[in-house]
Design a protein around this motif. Structure first.
Motif, PDB file in Angstrom:
ATOM      1  N   MET A   1       1.026  -1.220  -0.118  1.00  0.00           N
ATOM      2  CA  MET A   1       0.030   0.022  -0.052  1.00  0.00           C
ATOM      3  C   MET A   1       0.789   1.207   0.098  1.00  0.00           C
ATOM      4  O   MET A   1       1.974   1.599   0.832  1.00  0.00           O
ATOM      5  CB  MET A   1      -1.430  -0.330   1.505  1.00  0.00           C
ATOM      6  N   PRO A   2       0.609   1.895  -0.445  1.00  0.00           N
ATOM      7  CA  PRO A   2       0.835   3.846  -0.661  1.00  0.00           C
ATOM      8  C   PRO A   2       0.511   4.074   0.822  1.00  0.00           C
ATOM      9  O   PRO A   2       0.405   3.545   1.732  1.00  0.00           O
ATOM     10  CB  PRO A   2       0.161   4.827  -0.985  1.00  0.00           C
ATOM     11  N   GLN A   3       2.037   4.915   1.525  1.00  0.00           N
ATOM     12  CA  GLN A   3       2.284   5.026   2.546  1.00  0.00           C
ATOM     13  C   GLN A   3       1.178   6.244   2.814  1.00  0.00           C
ATOM     14  O   GLN A   3       1.943   7.398   1.808  1.00  0.00           O
ATOM     15  CB  GLN A   3       3.932   4.887   2.631  1.00  0.00           C
ATOM     16  N   SER A   4       0.983   6.739   4.383  1.00  0.00           N
ATOM     17  CA  SER A   4       0.662   8.027   4.470  1.00  0.00           C
ATOM     18  C   SER A   4       1.757   8.372   4.949  1.00  0.00           C
ATOM     19  O   SER A   4       2.495   8.498   5.121  1.00  0.00           O
ATOM     20  CB  SER A   4      -0.754   7.317   5.303  1.00  0.00           C
ATOM     21  N   ASP A   5       1.091   9.865   5.783  1.00  0.00           N
ATOM     22  CA  ASP A   5       2.177  10.741   6.444  1.00  0.00           C
ATOM     23  C   ASP A   5       3.058  10.607   7.658  1.00  0.00           C
ATOM     24  O   ASP A   5       2.244   9.660   7.704  1.00  0.00           O
ATOM     25  CB  ASP A   5       1.204  11.975   6.424  1.00  0.00           C
ATOM     26  N   THR A   6       4.341  10.647   7.026  1.00  0.00           N
ATOM     27  CA  THR A   6       5.310   9.989   8.198  1.00  0.00           C
ATOM     28  C   THR A   6       4.451  10.244   9.815  1.00  0.00           C
ATOM     29  O   THR A   6       4.807   8.342  10.421  1.00  0.00           O
ATOM     30  CB  THR A   6       6.220  11.316   8.646  1.00  0.00           C
TER      31      THR A   6
ATOM     32  N   ILE B   1       1.402   9.338  11.218  1.00  0.00           N
ATOM     33  CA  ILE B   1       0.796   8.202  11.294  1.00  0.00           C
ATOM     34  C   ILE B   1       1.210   6.842  10.804  1.00  0.00           C
ATOM     35  O   ILE B   1       0.808   6.125  11.553  1.00  0.00           O
ATOM     36  CB  ILE B   1      -0.749   8.603  10.091  1.00  0.00           C
ATOM     37  N   ASP B   2       2.499   6.737  10.044  1.00  0.00           N
ATOM     38  CA  ASP B   2       2.770   5.859   9.363  1.00  0.00           C
ATOM     39  C   ASP B   2       3.620   5.146  10.669  1.00  0.00           C
ATOM     40  O   ASP B   2       3.337   4.277  11.712  1.00  0.00           O
ATOM     41  CB  ASP B   2       4.182   5.700   8.472  1.00  0.00           C
ATOM     42  N   ASN B   3       5.236   6.581  11.775  1.00  0.00           N
ATOM     43  CA  ASN B   3       5.088   6.417  12.952  1.00  0.00           C
ATOM     44  C   ASN B   3       4.282   5.469  13.938  1.00  0.00           C
ATOM     45  O   ASN B   3       4.608   4.438  14.864  1.00  0.00           O
ATOM     46  CB  ASN B   3       5.736   7.134  13.743  1.00  0.00           C
ATOM     47  N   VAL B   4       3.378   5.728  14.151  1.00  0.00           N
ATOM     48  CA  VAL B   4       2.298   5.351  15.311  1.00  0.00           C
ATOM     49  C   VAL B   4       1.570   4.324  14.809  1.00  0.00           C
ATOM     50  O   VAL B   4       1.512   3.796  15.259  1.00  0.00           O
ATOM     51  CB  VAL B   4       0.908   6.338  15.317  1.00  0.00           C
ATOM     52  N   GLU B   5       0.973   3.921  14.095  1.00  0.00           N
ATOM     53  CA  GLU B   5       1.294   2.579  12.977  1.00  0.00           C
ATOM     54  C   GLU B   5       1.959   1.657  13.444  1.00  0.00           C
ATOM     55  O   GLU B   5       1.749   0.146  13.884  1.00  0.00           O
ATOM     56  CB  GLU B   5       0.514   2.439  11.507  1.00  0.00           C
ATOM     57  N   ALA B   6       3.106   1.892  13.185  1.00  0.00           N
ATOM     58  CA  ALA B   6       4.330   0.905  13.775  1.00  0.00           C
ATOM     59  C   ALA B   6       4.095   0.545  14.772  1.00  0.00           C
ATOM     60  O   ALA B   6       4.433  -0.468  16.044  1.00  0.00           O
ATOM     61  CB  ALA B   6       5.262   1.320  13.168  1.00  0.00           C
ATOM     62  N   HIS B   7       4.325   1.484  15.927  1.00  0.00           N
ATOM     63  CA  HIS B   7       4.424   1.414  17.210  1.00  0.00           C
ATOM     64  C   HIS B   7       3.280   0.996  17.706  1.00  0.00           C
ATOM     65  O   HIS B   7       3.173  -0.159  18.836  1.00  0.00           O
ATOM     66  CB  HIS B   7       4.434   3.124  18.179  1.00  0.00           C
ATOM     67  N   PHE B   8       2.083   1.339  17.649  1.00  0.00           N
ATOM     68  CA  PHE B   8       0.868   0.809  18.065  1.00  0.00           C
ATOM     69  C   PHE B   8       0.339  -0.538  17.897  1.00  0.00           C
ATOM     70  O   PHE B   8      -0.392  -1.002  18.813  1.00  0.00           O
ATOM     71  CB  PHE B   8       0.147   2.108  17.695  1.00  0.00           C
ATOM     72  N   PHE B   9       0.778  -0.672  16.741  1.00  0.00           N
ATOM     73  CA  PHE B   9      -0.264  -2.036  16.000  1.00  0.00           C
ATOM     74  C   PHE B   9       0.670  -2.585  15.145  1.00  0.00           C
ATOM     75  O   PHE B   9       0.338  -4.816  15.488  1.00  0.00           O
ATOM     76  CB  PHE B   9      -1.068  -1.624  14.906  1.00  0.00           C
ATOM     77  N   ALA B  10       1.992  -2.741  15.665  1.00  0.00           N
ATOM     78  CA  ALA B  10       2.948  -3.813  15.118  1.00  0.00           C
ATOM     79  C   ALA B  10       2.798  -5.149  15.807  1.00  0.00           C
ATOM     80  O   ALA B  10       2.695  -5.994  15.386  1.00  0.00           O
ATOM     81  CB  ALA B  10       4.139  -3.632  15.158  1.00  0.00           C
ATOM     82  N   ASP B  11       2.449  -5.187  17.354  1.00  0.00           N
ATOM     83  CA  ASP B  11       2.165  -6.339  17.304  1.00  0.00           C
ATOM     84  C   ASP B  11       1.198  -7.348  17.342  1.00  0.00           C
ATOM     85  O   ASP B  11       0.951  -8.562  17.686  1.00  0.00           O
ATOM     86  CB  ASP B  11       2.769  -6.132  19.454  1.00  0.00           C
ATOM     87  N   ASN B  12      -0.180  -6.725  17.049  1.00  0.00           N
ATOM     88  CA  ASN B  12      -1.024  -7.114  16.729  1.00  0.00           C
ATOM     89  C   ASN B  12      -0.840  -8.091  15.114  1.00  0.00           C
ATOM     90  O   ASN B  12      -1.174  -9.068  14.785  1.00  0.00           O
ATOM     91  CB  ASN B  12      -2.493  -6.377  16.208  1.00  0.00           C
ATOM     92  N   LYS B  13       0.167  -8.010  14.611  1.00  0.00           N
ATOM     93  CA  LYS B  13       0.261  -8.718  13.506  1.00  0.00           C
ATOM     94  C   LYS B  13       0.996 -10.567  13.460  1.00  0.00           C
ATOM     95  O   LYS B  13       0.326 -11.029  13.371  1.00  0.00           O
ATOM     96  CB  LYS B  13       1.528  -7.715  12.305  1.00  0.00           C
ATOM     97  N   GLN B  14       0.995 -10.248  14.608  1.00  0.00           N
ATOM     98  CA  GLN B  14       1.908 -11.520  15.545  1.00  0.00           C
ATOM     99  C   GLN B  14       0.650 -11.962  16.178  1.00  0.00           C
ATOM    100  O   GLN B  14       0.972 -13.525  16.848  1.00  0.00           O
ATOM    101  CB  GLN B  14       3.024 -10.846  16.001  1.00  0.00           C
ATOM    102  N   GLN B  15      -0.565 -11.317  16.511  1.00  0.00           N
ATOM    103  CA  GLN B  15      -1.673 -11.837  17.454  1.00  0.00           C
ATOM    104  C   GLN B  15      -2.340 -13.409  16.690  1.00  0.00           C
ATOM    105  O   GLN B  15      -2.210 -12.476  14.773  1.00  0.00           O
ATOM    106  CB  GLN B  15      -1.897 -11.819  17.831  1.00  0.00           C
ATOM    107  N   ILE B  16      -2.483 -14.847  17.206  1.00  0.00           N
ATOM    108  CA  ILE B  16      -3.343 -14.925  16.374  1.00  0.00           C
ATOM    109  C   ILE B  16      -4.083 -15.258  17.380  1.00  0.00           C
ATOM    110  O   ILE B  16      -4.288 -15.648  18.702  1.00  0.00           O
ATOM    111  CB  ILE B  16      -3.216 -16.662  15.814  1.00  0.00           C
TER     112      ILE B  16
END
Length: 722
Positions: A15-20, A22-37
């Protein structure tokens, strides 16, 4: 050989990247959710199935992710701040002596309540116990039964399991292996425990499903394309040499494209390879035109017309695809690099190698007869050009009247996950209480400003929607100003004698803390794992995310519009908005391509001819968009991407017709090119991935349209240039 390619299958990586920010916030807040099942188990033997699955997860290094701190541990941490942290219930009780006495004795009678029994020796006023009870109710959404998480949903009990997978599980092979092992274990559970249902969800399962589908389609489409091309080449030339030369051209295109792609990108997405299969249909055109021109036997080597046409074809197609490199969408950029490099390799191979076998290239007699018949048909077709164009315009008008053109750039068009997996995701969101929830993000300049803004937003929203659930960081950590007001309120009530009876009864003095609870302190507390997921501190800003439920999305959007510090976070909507923005850019690109082609045609063929060719290009694009709108219900960015490719191929056909006219070899070459491209691209319309389907359908319609309309630009048959 020098660099083994890393194949990625993460949809969001495209996907195209949003502004920096929001990208930083996404990486910080929701990175762990990607590894959750997540697993949910219900039915007759749900408890036994839960325990067996939990044992299997532990044995396979998939640790549990959900842990709530113990009450006694939290009590010890919050005890130094007693009197500065008040729950809403406690503040309401302090409005009168009678209300406080009623509240206090009611709490005191509930000694089995762990919040009372654990905190009363630390804070006799029970303000600490009331505060912790309110916060734990927010933190612990589920019930805890014998160390098992449970939740009631539609009168049924569900046992829940959360597990954390490794980062490297998102490689294609690792994701597929993990998914296969989990599915095998769930199949065994279904055998061992009948009348028990286990659902699973998580990003890794989507990765595996999309990767498997992409690999299957890539293999299927590539194999069928090659078989079709082999059949056509043998049918036309009846020669193994022609098959060898065509294969060499395609192979050189693939190797050239892959080499440059690996030099430009460290990781290649698997959908890039699916779209790149289309390179076979383009590269083979150069071989067709070259071999058929050489087979005419009129001169040694290529005729001047074919050399010019091949060069113009390479330039126009490469310019169209080169523009994709600057796309904010990684998939399009990778496809553009692969195709441009591949076409250049195919062009070099055609010019330098193919002509070395000129004496062995002969067109089969039946093909010559077919070419002569096609020439007669095209001559008749030229006489009907007005009626054909009129019919085309009428078709476009009817399509637009039937289904007005609209765009749907939902990012989920890229998803080919099974419907069961999508339904599981939605169901688990309901179990988590997020079925009608909306994520919000609050930005501020510093910690105290953030806490004040969060508290103010929650107060305002709660007044408008009393049933709304809003869990914000300021609940766990009131601002310094709020802590000061709380302590002032408790001291005021203490002076009024509210706590005299409590002190006499418990023998403990009520002491109001002067210590301020800060974010730094909370980040070293037992709640640190939760706080770290809710707040982000950077040099430029401080941010926190929170969930709001039972509030209309429209109201939240209006609040975000009125407050520059507030953002409604919807990943799908943000990505879809990015695709919509790029769709507008592609529309402009199409218009500019037509104008650029017009200047090229005017310079090479004259203004009158250029006008005819531009009209054909415009009608072709209009037919594509109108028919696709009717067949799909709406258009997407992938229809426009397909239109851009059709534009490049259309220019090729128009160039070859104007330079080589209705020569026998030219007619055969263009016909073979069209048929092979229709076969290669048309197969993409069988894909279950909506994006690939739209791409294939667009090109199929466009190739048919340009094959019919391109000859209409000819004024009269002319001899081929030598």
């Amino acid at each position: 050989m020098l660099q083994k390619p890393q194949i990625d299958s993460d949809i969001l990586a495209l996907m195209p990247q949003s502004d920096t920010r929001i990208d930083n916030v996404e990486a910080h807040f929701f990175a762990d959710n990607k590894q959750q099942i997540m697993f949910s188990i219900t039915g007759k033997h749900a408890k036994q199935a839960h325990d067996k699955l939990n044992e299997w997860l532990i044995a396979n290094d998939l640790p549990a992710r959900f842990n709530v701190p113990r009450i006694d541990v939290l009590s010890q941490f919050y005890a130094p701040y007693a009197g500065r942290l008040l729950s809403q219930e406690y503040r309401a009780a302090l409005e009168s002596q009678q209300a406080f006495n009623t509240f206090y004795y009611q709490k005191l009678s509930q000694l089995a309540d762990p919040f009372v029994s654990t905190t009363i020796h630390l804070d006799a006023s029970l303000s600490l116990g009331s505060f912790l009870a309110q916060q734990m109710q927010t933190l612990q959404t589920f019930n805890l039964e014998e160390n098992r998480l449970t939740v009631l949903h539609n009168d049924a009990k569900y046992y829940l399991l959360f597990a954390q997978i490794n980062d490297n599980a998102f490689g294609i092979e690792q994701a597929q292996q993990l998914t296969a092992s989990i599915e095998q274990q769930l199949s065994q559970l279904a055998v061992d425990f009948e009348q028990t249902t286990v659902r699973y969800s998580g990003a890794v399962f989507h990765t595996s499903a999309n990767a498997s589908q992409a690999k299957y389609e890539m293999t299927l489409f590539g194999t069928l394309s090659l078989l079709a091309l082999i059949t056509m080449i043998i049918w036309v030339f009846r020669s193994s040499v022609a098959l060898w030369l065509a294969s060499l051209t395609v192979l050189s295109a693939i190797l050239g494209g892959a080499t440059v792609l690996l030099m430009a990108f460290s990781e290649v997405h698997i959908l890039t390879l699916v779209f790149a299969v289309t390179l076979i249909g383009i590269a083979i055109d150069y071989s067709f035109h070259g071999m058929l021109d050489l087979s005419s036997g009129q001169a040694k080597g290529y005729s001047r017309g074919v050399k010019v046409a091949l060069l113009l074809s390479l330039l126009t197609t490469s310019l169209g695809y080169a523009s994709l490199y600057f796309s904010p969408m990684l998939l399009l950029a990778q496809v553009g690099v692969f195709v441009v490099a591949g076409l250049f390799s195919a062009w070099l191979c055609t010019l330098l190698i193919t002509q070395q076998w000129q004496h062995q290239l002969i067109i089969a007699a039946p093909i010559i007869n077919i070419a002569n018949k096609l020439k007669n048909i095209l001559l008749c077709w030229l006489k009907l050009r007005r009626y054909v164009l009129l019919a085309s315009v009428l078709l476009i008008a009817l399509c637009y009247l039937h289904t007005p053109v609209s765009f749907n750039n939902d990012v989920r068009l890229l998803n080919a996950s099974p419907q069961t997996l999508i339904e599981n995701e939605a169901f688990h969101l309901s179990l988590l209480g997020r079925g009608n929830g909306q994520i919000m993000i609050m930005f501020a300049d510093d910690e105290q400003a953030l806490l004040k803004q969060l508290a103010s937003f929650k107060t305002t929203l709660s007044l408008q929607y009393p049933d709304a659930t809003v869990n914000v960081l300021s609940d766990l950590l009131p601002s310094a100003a709020m802590q000061m007001r709380n302590s002032a309120l408790v001291k005021e009530k203490q002076q009024q004698g509210f706590f005299t009876e409590v002190e006499n009864m418990t023998g403990q003095p009520i002491i109001v803390s002067t210590k301020v609870l800060t974010l730094d302190s909370l980040l070293t507390s037992p709640l640190a794992p939760f706080i770290e997921q809710q707040v982000m501190i950077s040099d430029e800003f401080v941010a926190s995310w929170f969930m709001v439920t039972d509030v209309p999305t429209r109201v939240l959007a209006e609040s975000a519009s009125a407050d520059p510090h507030l953002l409604v976070y919807n990943k799908v909507a943000l990505l879809s908005e990015g695709l919509a923005h790029y769709s507008h850019s592609l529309l402009i690109t199409l218009g500019c391509a037509i104008l650029l082609a017009g200047f090229l045609f005017a310079w090479r063929f004259g203004v009158v001819c250029a006008f005819k060719q531009m009209a054909v290009l415009a009608v072709t694009i209009a037919i594509i968009l109108s028919l696709c709108s009717v067949l799909q219900g709406s258009l997407s960015i992938f229809n426009l991407l397909g239109s851009l490719l059709v534009m490049a191929l259309s220019i090729d056909y128009l160039v070859f017709y104007q330079i080589n006219q209705l020569s026998r070899e030219n007619i055969i070459a263009i016909s073979l090119s069209a048929v092979s491209s229709m076969w290669v691209f048309g197969m993409l319309a069988m894909s279950i991935t909506p994006a690939i389907y739209s791409f294939g359908l667009t090109i199929m319609i466009g190739l048919i349209a340009i094959f019919i309309l391109a000859p209409l630009t000819l004024a009269m048959p002319k001899r081929k240039e030598k």
